[in-house]
Design an enzyme around this catalytic site. Sequence first.
Site, PDB file in Angstrom:
ATOM      1  N   SER A  30       0.828  -1.209   0.000  1.00  0.00           N
ATOM      2  CA  SER A  30       0.000   0.000   0.000  1.00  0.00           C
ATOM      3  C   SER A  30       0.859   1.255   0.000  1.00  0.00           C
ATOM      4  O   SER A  30       0.329   2.365   0.015  1.00  0.00           O
ATOM      5  CB  SER A  30      -0.930   0.012   1.220  1.00  0.00           C
ATOM      6  OG  SER A  30      -0.179  -0.024   2.421  1.00  0.00           O
ATOM      7  N   ASN A 117      -1.958  -1.834  13.514  1.00  0.00           N
ATOM      8  CA  ASN A 117      -3.420  -1.713  13.546  1.00  0.00           C
ATOM      9  C   ASN A 117      -3.872  -0.409  14.189  1.00  0.00           C
ATOM     10  O   ASN A 117      -4.805   0.249  13.696  1.00  0.00           O
ATOM     11  CB  ASN A 117      -4.036  -2.899  14.282  1.00  0.00           C
ATOM     12  CG  ASN A 117      -3.787  -4.218  13.579  1.00  0.00           C
ATOM     13  OD1 ASN A 117      -3.190  -4.244  12.498  1.00  0.00           O
ATOM     14  ND2 ASN A 117      -4.219  -5.317  14.184  1.00  0.00           N
ATOM     15  N   THR A 163     -40.085  25.242  -9.974  1.00  0.00           N
ATOM     16  CA  THR A 163     -40.415  23.974  -9.321  1.00  0.00           C
ATOM     17  C   THR A 163     -40.925  23.041 -10.416  1.00  0.00           C
ATOM     18  O   THR A 163     -41.613  23.494 -11.338  1.00  0.00           O
ATOM     19  CB  THR A 163     -41.499  24.151  -8.226  1.00  0.00           C
ATOM     20  OG1 THR A 163     -42.709  24.611  -8.823  1.00  0.00           O
ATOM     21  CG2 THR A 163     -41.038  25.142  -7.163  1.00  0.00           C
ATOM     22  N   HIS A 164     -40.548  21.788 -10.334  1.00  0.00           N
ATOM     23  CA  HIS A 164     -40.859  20.821 -11.393  1.00  0.00           C
ATOM     24  C   HIS A 164     -40.282  21.276 -12.743  1.00  0.00           C
ATOM     25  O   HIS A 164     -40.770  20.873 -13.801  1.00  0.00           O
ATOM     26  CB  HIS A 164     -42.374  20.602 -11.529  1.00  0.00           C
ATOM     27  CG  HIS A 164     -43.045  20.277 -10.228  1.00  0.00           C
ATOM     28  ND1 HIS A 164     -43.105  18.999  -9.721  1.00  0.00           N
ATOM     29  CD2 HIS A 164     -43.676  21.076  -9.323  1.00  0.00           C
ATOM     30  CE1 HIS A 164     -43.749  19.018  -8.570  1.00  0.00           C
ATOM     31  NE2 HIS A 164     -44.106  20.266  -8.299  1.00  0.00           N
ATOM     32  N   SER A 285     -16.622  21.952 -30.148  1.00  0.00           N
ATOM     33  CA  SER A 285     -16.782  20.632 -30.749  1.00  0.00           C
ATOM     34  C   SER A 285     -15.754  20.438 -31.851  1.00  0.00           C
ATOM     35  O   SER A 285     -15.395  21.387 -32.562  1.00  0.00           O
ATOM     36  CB  SER A 285     -18.197  20.504 -31.338  1.00  0.00           C
ATOM     37  OG  SER A 285     -18.295  19.405 -32.222  1.00  0.00           O
ATOM     38  N   LYS A 291     -20.364  25.328 -31.516  1.00  0.00           N
ATOM     39  CA  LYS A 291     -20.659  24.854 -30.152  1.00  0.00           C
ATOM     40  C   LYS A 291     -19.823  25.551 -29.084  1.00  0.00           C
ATOM     41  O   LYS A 291     -18.656  25.872 -29.271  1.00  0.00           O
ATOM     42  CB  LYS A 291     -20.438  23.338 -30.046  1.00  0.00           C
ATOM     43  CG  LYS A 291     -21.387  22.496 -30.865  1.00  0.00           C
ATOM     44  CD  LYS A 291     -22.836  22.691 -30.415  1.00  0.00           C
ATOM     45  CE  LYS A 291     -23.106  22.136 -29.043  1.00  0.00           C
ATOM     46  NZ  LYS A 291     -22.986  20.671 -28.967  1.00  0.00           N
ATOM     47  N   ASN A 293     -19.571  24.432 -25.208  1.00  0.00           N
ATOM     48  CA  ASN A 293     -20.063  23.389 -24.300  1.00  0.00           C
ATOM     49  C   ASN A 293     -19.590  23.597 -22.864  1.00  0.00           C
ATOM     50  O   ASN A 293     -18.418  23.914 -22.626  1.00  0.00           O
ATOM     51  CB  ASN A 293     -19.595  22.018 -24.781  1.00  0.00           C
ATOM     52  CG  ASN A 293     -20.109  21.681 -26.159  1.00  0.00           C
ATOM     53  OD1 ASN A 293     -21.237  22.016 -26.501  1.00  0.00           O
ATOM     54  ND2 ASN A 293     -19.283  21.025 -26.969  1.00  0.00           N
ATOM     55  N   GLU A 298     -20.219  19.765 -16.670  1.00  0.00           N
ATOM     56  CA  GLU A 298     -20.627  18.384 -16.913  1.00  0.00           C
ATOM     57  C   GLU A 298     -19.729  17.400 -16.178  1.00  0.00           C
ATOM     58  O   GLU A 298     -20.204  16.377 -15.649  1.00  0.00           O
ATOM     59  CB  GLU A 298     -20.626  18.100 -18.413  1.00  0.00           C
ATOM     60  CG  GLU A 298     -21.723  18.841 -19.159  1.00  0.00           C
ATOM     61  CD  GLU A 298     -21.598  18.758 -20.671  1.00  0.00           C
ATOM     62  OE1 GLU A 298     -22.507  19.232 -21.359  1.00  0.00           O
ATOM     63  OE2 GLU A 298     -20.581  18.222 -21.166  1.00  0.00           O
ATOM     64  N   TYR A 325      -9.303  -5.965  13.499  1.00  0.00           N
ATOM     65  CA  TYR A 325      -8.670  -5.544  12.253  1.00  0.00           C
ATOM     66  C   TYR A 325      -8.654  -6.682  11.243  1.00  0.00           C
ATOM     67  O   TYR A 325      -8.370  -7.831  11.577  1.00  0.00           O
ATOM     68  CB  TYR A 325      -7.235  -5.060  12.495  1.00  0.00           C
ATOM     69  CG  TYR A 325      -6.567  -4.606  11.213  1.00  0.00           C
ATOM     70  CD1 TYR A 325      -6.772  -3.324  10.733  1.00  0.00           C
ATOM     71  CD2 TYR A 325      -5.799  -5.482  10.454  1.00  0.00           C
ATOM     72  CE1 TYR A 325      -6.214  -2.908   9.532  1.00  0.00           C
ATOM     73  CE2 TYR A 325      -5.227  -5.081   9.250  1.00  0.00           C
ATOM     74  CZ  TYR A 325      -5.445  -3.789   8.799  1.00  0.00           C
ATOM     75  OH  TYR A 325      -4.888  -3.396   7.606  1.00  0.00           O
ATOM     76  N   GLN A 330      -7.240  -2.119   4.648  1.00  0.00           N
ATOM     77  CA  GLN A 330      -6.173  -1.421   3.934  1.00  0.00           C
ATOM     78  C   GLN A 330      -6.742  -0.592   2.778  1.00  0.00           C
ATOM     79  O   GLN A 330      -6.192   0.451   2.412  1.00  0.00           O
ATOM     80  CB  GLN A 330      -5.169  -2.426   3.377  1.00  0.00           C
ATOM     81  CG  GLN A 330      -4.062  -1.825   2.528  1.00  0.00           C
ATOM     82  CD  GLN A 330      -3.025  -2.858   2.132  1.00  0.00           C
ATOM     83  OE1 GLN A 330      -2.339  -3.421   2.978  1.00  0.00           O
ATOM     84  NE2 GLN A 330      -2.935  -3.137   0.841  1.00  0.00           N
TER      85      GLN A 330
END
Length: 473
Positions: A30, A117, A163-164, A285, A291, A293, A298, A325, A330
Amino acid sequence: MSASPDKPEKSWQARIGEATDATAQKFVESISYDRRIYKQDIAGSIAHATMLAKVGLITDAERDAIIEGLKSIEHDIESGNFVFDESLEDIHMVVEDALIKRIGEPGKKLHTGRSRNDQVILDLHIWIISTVYAEIIPRLKDLERSFYGLADRSKDVVMPSFTHLQRAQPISAGAEAWAWNCLFANDHDRILSLTEMHGENPLGSGAIAGTSLPLDRGFAAKLMEIGTPTASSIESTASRDIACDFVYALAMIAQHLSRWAEQWIIYMTTEFGFIKIADRYTTSSSMMPQKRNPDMLELIRGRCGNVYGDLFALMTILKGLPIGYNRDLQEDKRIVFRAYDTVSDCLTMAAAIVNSVSYDKDRIEPTLDRGFLDATSLAEYLVTKGIPFRTAHHIVGTLVSHCEKTSKHALAHLSVDEINAVIKTHAATVSVDKEVYEALGAKNVVKRYRSAGAAGGKPFEEQLIAWKKRLGI
């Protein structure tokens, strides 16, 4: 079996009859990611050595040699002059091996009364708490300041709320920025609460059952300024609650960032055109030259799913573990670090985007008479004339329907006589005059808001002042 002369011996090697297979060694290591907690590991070791000297398990001279050796290792790591040996598996054994090579016998005494540990959960505990204060909180503050700046420069822009995803009531654009700030302020308080929820120190818990040696865990905890010793050595070496709470807090930040990104992605469309984002935070694009974007937004939205996955992964690892443990744990650091890195990057990107944004008043305001944004305001105006709200609601609903049937797209296009004609069918003793138009029109409505926390008017102005004071701007 002794270790190869050209390879360091693992601290547990004496019990195992043959050297670790190369494939297995690579599988269990690790150090490739837990080297990140070297500073916390060294800090815990310095506190442990100081405590060992206090209780007489090592001499003061040995303590001083250990501390000097650990500080020299830390210096070499920070200056890039340290080699992390994968064969030693993790940061704990790497540091210990380097210490023994530098100072000899005293280095072999550092692990007295301690196990990896309790060492690893201490390191992770310190890393999480320090990261909250040094990294997450400042980034959240930066984002809050960015939203304050947007709210202040947009306070006079009136826009629809939704709303909605349908037009609802008119608001100050600055009030929407304030709403996002409130979510991130909640995130601030949530992640800060980790320091109160997880104030106990696991150092000295050992492998699982503690130790017969006279450790002074309270002294070590005081040296590190991390609470008091944990109540159960078994629980403290087995628990990863602090990791779960940390990743959950990060997931909540990611959720709020994703919702904000989605809203602004919509606002950037030609169909809405509510906001303008600096070109440097957009792309184009490879095929369509027109475009523009919102790729950064995103990606912020998309990376929320990664953080959710990290939370689910950590919870899934933990769900089947008995109390003690297990090596499964790990994997916690790999998950914690990944979630933190993702959210940290997203917060930095978000603040930059917000700083660059302006609401497009010229696109927004010409459409404010669409969608009957002032309908609720008219109903509330009728309430002030003594009409019960449910009746007023019905009257305004009838007026909206009448507008649609007569090709009127705003309630203000109705005459006083038309309004009174509908009122009369529900409340014969009530009528209105030209004053009613003061309750109509999006800009008028926003100025009329009076309730605490409202999205315009004096309540919003007061919130803006309080917000500025809180941020120290």
